[in-house]
Design an enzyme around this catalytic site. Structure first.
Site, PDB file in Angstrom:
ATOM      1  NE  ARG A  24      -4.139  -1.716   0.142  1.00 26.92           N
ATOM      2  CZ  ARG A  24      -5.260  -1.889   0.844  1.00 26.92           C
ATOM      3  NH1 ARG A  24      -5.612  -1.011   1.729  1.00 26.92           N
ATOM      4  NH2 ARG A  24      -6.017  -2.940   0.631  1.00 26.92           N
ATOM      5  NE  ARG A  28      -7.629   5.640   2.615  1.00 26.77           N
ATOM      6  CZ  ARG A  28      -8.548   5.019   3.346  1.00 26.77           C
ATOM      7  NH1 ARG A  28      -9.579   5.686   3.837  1.00 26.77           N
ATOM      8  NH2 ARG A  28      -8.435   3.734   3.623  1.00 26.77           N
ATOM      9  NE  ARG A  37     -10.351   8.098  -2.856  1.00 29.01           N
ATOM     10  CZ  ARG A  37     -10.927   7.477  -1.880  1.00 29.01           C
ATOM     11  NH1 ARG A  37     -10.213   6.823  -1.006  1.00 29.01           N
ATOM     12  NH2 ARG A  37     -12.216   7.508  -1.752  1.00 29.01           N
ATOM     13  CG  ASP A  74      -8.970  -3.251  -4.370  1.00 29.47           C
ATOM     14  OD1 ASP A  74      -8.331  -2.742  -3.439  1.00 29.47           O
ATOM     15  OD2 ASP A  74      -9.804  -4.165  -4.208  1.00 29.47           O
ATOM     16  CE1 TYR A 151     -13.033  -7.807   1.253  1.00 25.19           C
ATOM     17  CE2 TYR A 151     -11.458  -9.476   0.569  1.00 25.19           C
ATOM     18  CZ  TYR A 151     -11.789  -8.401   1.369  1.00 25.19           C
ATOM     19  OH  TYR A 151     -10.878  -7.924   2.279  1.00 25.19           O
TER      20      TYR A 151
HETATM   21  O1  1CP Z   1      -0.126  -1.846  -2.454  1.00 21.60           O
HETATM   22  C1  1CP Z   1      -0.443  -0.951  -3.272  1.00 21.60           C
HETATM   23  O2  1CP Z   1      -0.133   0.235  -3.138  1.00 21.60           O
HETATM   24  C2  1CP Z   1      -1.136  -1.375  -4.563  1.00 21.60           C
HETATM   25  C3  1CP Z   1      -2.543  -1.211  -4.628  1.00 21.60           C
HETATM   26  C4  1CP Z   1      -3.454  -2.109  -3.813  1.00 21.60           C
HETATM   27  C5  1CP Z   1      -3.361  -3.470  -3.501  1.00 21.60           C
HETATM   28  C6  1CP Z   1      -2.217  -4.414  -3.786  1.00 21.60           C
HETATM   29  C7  1CP Z   1      -4.674  -1.654  -3.289  1.00 21.60           C
HETATM   30  C8  1CP Z   1      -5.176  -0.281  -3.370  1.00 21.60           C
HETATM   31  N1  1CP Z   1      -5.343  -2.720  -2.752  1.00 21.60           N
HETATM   32  C9  1CP Z   1      -4.553  -3.836  -2.850  1.00 21.60           C
HETATM   33  C10 1CP Z   1      -4.865  -5.209  -2.417  1.00 21.60           C
HETATM   34  C11 1CP Z   1      -6.095  -5.463  -1.624  1.00 21.60           C
HETATM   35  N2  1CP Z   1      -7.321  -4.879  -1.716  1.00 21.60           N
HETATM   36  C12 1CP Z   1      -6.169  -6.500  -0.661  1.00 21.60           C
HETATM   37  C13 1CP Z   1      -5.055  -7.453  -0.358  1.00 21.60           C
HETATM   38  C14 1CP Z   1      -4.027  -6.885   0.552  1.00 21.60           C
HETATM   39  C15 1CP Z   1      -4.490  -6.559   1.946  1.00 21.60           C
HETATM   40  O3  1CP Z   1      -4.845  -7.497   2.685  1.00 21.60           O
HETATM   41  O4  1CP Z   1      -4.477  -5.377   2.281  1.00 21.60           O
HETATM   42  C16 1CP Z   1      -7.473  -6.499  -0.136  1.00 21.60           C
HETATM   43  C17 1CP Z   1      -8.033  -7.425   0.923  1.00 21.60           C
HETATM   44  C18 1CP Z   1      -8.204  -5.473  -0.813  1.00 21.60           C
HETATM   45  C19 1CP Z   1      -9.628  -5.156  -0.645  1.00 21.60           C
HETATM   46  C20 1CP Z   1      -9.781  -3.759  -0.211  1.00 21.60           C
HETATM   47  N3  1CP Z   1      -9.619  -2.708  -1.064  1.00 21.60           N
HETATM   48  C21 1CP Z   1      -9.999  -3.264   1.082  1.00 21.60           C
HETATM   49  C22 1CP Z   1     -10.157  -4.104   2.356  1.00 21.60           C
HETATM   50  C23 1CP Z   1     -11.609  -4.303   2.599  1.00 21.60           C
HETATM   51  C24 1CP Z   1     -11.966  -5.066   3.860  1.00 21.60           C
HETATM   52  O5  1CP Z   1     -12.587  -4.442   4.727  1.00 21.60           O
HETATM   53  O6  1CP Z   1     -11.698  -6.274   3.956  1.00 21.60           O
HETATM   54  C25 1CP Z   1     -10.023  -1.876   0.997  1.00 21.60           C
HETATM   55  C26 1CP Z   1     -10.266  -0.880   2.091  1.00 21.60           C
HETATM   56  C27 1CP Z   1      -9.752  -1.536  -0.374  1.00 21.60           C
HETATM   57  C28 1CP Z   1      -9.608  -0.181  -0.972  1.00 21.60           C
HETATM   58  C29 1CP Z   1      -8.221   0.157  -1.352  1.00 21.60           C
HETATM   59  N4  1CP Z   1      -7.431  -0.560  -2.235  1.00 21.60           N
HETATM   60  C30 1CP Z   1      -6.248   0.103  -2.441  1.00 21.60           C
HETATM   61  C31 1CP Z   1      -6.278   1.297  -1.644  1.00 21.60           C
HETATM   62  C32 1CP Z   1      -5.180   2.328  -1.602  1.00 21.60           C
HETATM   63  C33 1CP Z   1      -7.516   1.308  -0.968  1.00 21.60           C
HETATM   64  C34 1CP Z   1      -8.031   2.406  -0.071  1.00 21.60           C
HETATM   65  C35 1CP Z   1      -8.941   3.232  -0.895  1.00 21.60           C
HETATM   66  C36 1CP Z   1      -8.796   4.698  -0.712  1.00 21.60           C
HETATM   67  O7  1CP Z   1      -8.025   5.365  -1.403  1.00 21.60           O
HETATM   68  O8  1CP Z   1      -9.534   5.186   0.135  1.00 21.60           O
END
Ligand code: 1CP
Length: 343
Positions: A24, A28, A37, A74, A151
């Site tokens: 990540r 943010r 964003r 994502d 999911y």
């Molecule tokens: O790492 C990076 O910078 C690359 C981008 C990336 C990756 C590899 C994002 C952007 N998401 C992911 C993987 C991802 N997404 C995973 C696997 C890794 C982990 O466990 O963190 C999972 C479970 C998700 C699903 C997801 N997307 C969630 C979790 C939901 C939950 O409650 O279980 C969330 C909050 C997101 C949104 C998201 N994806 C990425 C970002 C930066 C964000 C936040 C969104 C924002 O900008 O507000």
């Protein structure tokens, strides 16, 4: 021959200073991410906008000089490409239409039909492979089938993956068919990312830790092993990182069982334990606790040194044990990198 540090570590080389990137890293906690964003409108619009998605991928590379960039996208985009509805509730997280019946499963698209929807992601990869500095490795990624299925079945993130476990118990055929569909789609998705310029791919199995015993073998090991075998058949030599988060004892032998070149380790296990039990099979990635990026100070320096020290005798890519959180201080990231590189 390559001299990119991440690729050398993935080939099994023990380097004097481990290469570094951060899960990540485009997120943010960075003001420049928040600005881009806001410009994109919402999170999904950012993921599907190649110019802006490439821009946020590059931001942490410019700021910190990480050794790898990870495609900004994502793991849930593939659900949408398979025909599920997907949206993000502000402040809450993802929401999806659910798949819990044979009829809902049958209404999804076939694996090969995902590319129309995902073509902007491939365009982001193409831009990045053109625009990244020569020494920076480009990592593509997807969710592992079990995590993506959790999911799709629940329609949201869950603490214990209860709905997915319930479907697995009540209607194993439908559950297994969903896993198979995601597995085939993931092979095609990652293969297109590689064709577009991804040099490494990573499979995120964030909820692997909730699979126990035979279920861990059937749904965390086997689908991942199949994806890796097929990707390596299509793209000989492609390095692959697997992240079976919170697998615990399941980390032992995971690289051999799946064919992964590198196993990413979360911070629920100690670096010394992982060095003894996992690194003897090859490269490992990890595993500083993300809370240090919030709290910083001497504890950050000490914990960073402990991770570097534990893994110094084998191939290692320095990373956090999970994604950096939005409340992290960008200065602490700089301190972590300086500590890894300067000791
Ligand atoms: O790492 C990076 O910078 C690359 C981008 C990336 C990756 C590899 C994002 C952007 N998401 C992911 C993987 C991802 N997404 C995973 C696997 C890794 C982990 O466990 O963190 C999972 C479970 C998700 C699903 C997801 N997307 C969630 C979790 C939901 C939950 O409650 O279980 C969330 C909050 C997101 C949104 C998201 N994806 C990425 C970002 C930066 C964000 C936040 C969104 C924002 O900008 O507000």
């Amino acid at each position: 021959m390559t001299d990119k540090l991440i690729l050398r570590a993935l080939k099994g080389e023990t380097l004097p200073v481990p290469p570094i990137w951060m899960m990540r890293q485009a997120g943010r906690y960075l003001p420049e991410y928040r600005a881009t964003r806001a410009q994109a409108g919402d999170f999904l619009s950012l993921c599907y906008n190649p110019e802006l998605a490439a821009e946020v991928t590059l931001q942490p590379i410019r700021r910190y000089g990480f050794d790898a960039a990870i495609l900004f996208a994502d793991i849930l985009l593939i659900c949408q490409a398979l025909g599920a509805d997907l949206w993000f509730e502000t402040g809450e997280g993802p929401r999806l239409s659910t798949i819990t019946t044979p009829a809902e499963l049958a209404a999804l698209k076939p694996a090969h039909a995902i590319h129309d929807r995902l073509s902007p992601v491939y365009e982001t990869v193409r831009r990045l492979s053109r625009d990244l500095p020569a020494q920076t490795t480009l990592i593509g990624f997807a969710g592992a089938p079990w995590t993506v299925a959790t999911y799709m079945i629940a329609g949201r993130g869950t603490k214990d993956q209860g709905p997915a476990h319930a479907l697995k118990a009540a209607d194993r055929a439908t559950f297994a068919a969903l896993i198979d569909l995601i597995t085939e789609a993931t092979i095609d998705y990652l293969s297109e990312q590689v064709k577009a310029g991804a040099e490494v791919v990573k499979l995120f199995d964030s909820w692997a830790g909730s699979l126990k015993g035979q279920d861990f073998t059937d749904f965390a090991v086997k689908p991942v092993a199949h994806i890796i075998a097929e990707l390596k058949r299509r793209h000989p030599g492609l390095p692959i990182i697997a992240f079976p988060r919170e697998a615990g004892q399941g980390y032992i032998g995971f690289a051999k069982a799946t064919g992964a070149d590198c196993v990413a380790i979360d911070n629920s296990v100690s670096p010394d334990w992982a060095a003894a039990h996992v690194q003897r099979d090859g490269c490992v990635q990890g595993n500083l606790a993300p809370h240090h990026m919030v709290s910083g100070g001497p504890a950050l320096v000490e914990a960073t040194r402990a991770v570097v020290q534990a893994f110094r005798k084998g191939p290692h890519i320095f990373n956090l044990g999970h994604g950096i959180t939005p409340d992290a201080d960008p200065e602490n990231v700089a301190l972590m990198i300086e500590t890894v590189r300067k000791g």
